[in-house]
Write a protein that holds these residues in place. Sequence first.
Motif, short mmCIF file in Angstrom:
data_model
loop_
_atom_site.label_atom_id
_atom_site.label_comp_id
_atom_site.label_asym_id
_atom_site.label_seq_id
_atom_site.Cartn_x
_atom_site.Cartn_y
_atom_site.Cartn_z
N LYS A 143 64.77 71.97 65.62
CA LYS A 143 64.13 73.29 65.52
C LYS A 143 64.55 73.88 64.17
O LYS A 143 65.74 74.03 63.88
N ILE A 144 63.55 74.22 63.36
CA ILE A 144 63.81 74.70 62.00
C ILE A 144 63.13 76.06 61.81
O ILE A 144 61.92 76.19 62.06
N VAL A 145 63.89 77.05 61.40
CA VAL A 145 63.31 78.35 61.05
C VAL A 145 63.01 78.36 59.56
O VAL A 145 63.88 78.04 58.74
N LEU A 146 61.78 78.69 59.22
CA LEU A 146 61.30 78.69 57.84
C LEU A 146 60.97 80.11 57.40
O LEU A 146 60.25 80.84 58.10
N LEU A 147 61.49 80.49 56.24
CA LEU A 147 61.29 81.84 55.72
C LEU A 147 61.01 81.79 54.24
O LEU A 147 61.33 80.81 53.56
N ALA A 148 60.45 82.85 53.73
CA ALA A 148 60.33 83.03 52.28
C ALA A 148 60.20 84.52 51.99
O ALA A 148 59.89 85.32 52.88
N VAL A 176 67.90 76.33 58.80
CA VAL A 176 67.13 77.45 58.27
C VAL A 176 66.79 77.11 56.83
O VAL A 176 67.68 76.83 56.02
N LEU A 177 65.50 77.13 56.52
CA LEU A 177 65.02 76.80 55.19
C LEU A 177 64.29 78.00 54.60
O LEU A 177 63.42 78.59 55.26
N ILE A 178 64.65 78.35 53.36
CA ILE A 178 64.09 79.55 52.72
C ILE A 178 63.45 79.14 51.39
O ILE A 178 64.12 78.60 50.51
N ALA A 179 62.16 79.43 51.26
CA ALA A 179 61.41 79.01 50.08
C ALA A 179 61.36 80.10 49.01
O ALA A 179 60.29 80.52 48.56
N VAL A 351 58.45 81.40 60.47
CA VAL A 351 57.88 80.23 61.13
C VAL A 351 58.98 79.49 61.88
O VAL A 351 60.08 79.28 61.34
N VAL A 352 58.71 79.12 63.11
CA VAL A 352 59.64 78.33 63.92
C VAL A 352 59.00 76.96 64.13
O VAL A 352 58.03 76.82 64.88
N LEU A 353 59.54 75.97 63.43
CA LEU A 353 58.98 74.62 63.44
C LEU A 353 59.77 73.73 64.38
O LEU A 353 60.99 73.59 64.26
#
Length: 361
Positions: A143-148, A176-179, A351-353
């Motif tokens: 489970k990966i939370v994606l933000l920007a 947690v990945l932040i673009a 986004v919750v991937l």
Amino acid sequence: MLLFLILPLVGITYIGFRTWRLLPFAATGKLVVLAIMVACMACFFLQFSGLDRLSIPVATTVYKIGNSTLFILLYLVMVYLTIDLLRIIHAVPPQWMVSNGRTSLAIFIGMTLLFTYAYHHYMNKTRVPMQIETSKPLERPLKIVLLADLHLGYHNDKTELQRWVGLINAEHPDLVLIAGDIIDNSVKPLFAARMQDELRHISAPVYACFGNHEYYSGNRPAHDFYRAAGINLLNDSVATKYGINIVGRDDFSSPRREKLSEIMKNADKELFTIVLDHEPYHLEEAQQNGIDFQFSGHTHYGQVWPLSWIEDALYEDAFGPLKKGNTQYYVTSGMGIWGAKFRIGTRSEYVVLDLIPQKEI
């Protein structure tokens, strides 16, 4: 940048003329209203002289008033232009726009209601669920939370960041990945409020790339903040975590940005690969290099309508999912926002991937 400075001046001139004719006040009353409007617009231009030279409370006030005025100005121009066009085709009588208290009150109430809604709509973050199946090996489902586009600074403060961290931790993510664009324009208010401590409360490893605003805040100060916040910075580099590749690209505006093909020479191409690339330009590059998923931000989807239409014209994908060949993309409208806290016709989101092996479906 020249248009960015000139257009507000043209807009405030047009609005000032229309407002002067519309208000049912004596000259003194009209002057007071116009003086307030000019002072609010002056706050917008004052930012360019350097907010960091001001105390944080003053800088925050100038930032919020100036940028809020810019968006209100846009909608006032739209309202006045619409009424003028209707007047030209004789759909409304000329007296509607001359010393008319009812029209003045209607516009004031309408704008107040619209921007009250826009503020609360911005504050209400949208959770976007997403699922990707892959035939590539995974250690386990992730489970990966994606933000920007957090744009932390003089307007998005520590209180809001605490709420966002709560939303992230409620997902119990693995990553947690932040673009990009964690920082707005300066690290001064971030360090002053110790926002780096709050980011360290995120309950999963955090990986991020730079956006253009990290360079506005200064390359070295931005590096210092990322390090203090415990963020793993990926600038044209690859990290492997939980059996997947995470590629972080330097911002498109950087002259040192490497080609994705060069970065991928250091990656195990047998693994599922996620690319963080702040600005969604040249999407075909990810497809050509066998990337599984690219996550980008930057556009904010215009923040307010009709600017979203301009974003659609500028980008192949200005917002939402896209698929090119075997590569999937998602361009987010952002968790935070630049400037005023208004969303009209767009949303603030995270986004919750769920990344799942095909054999488990």
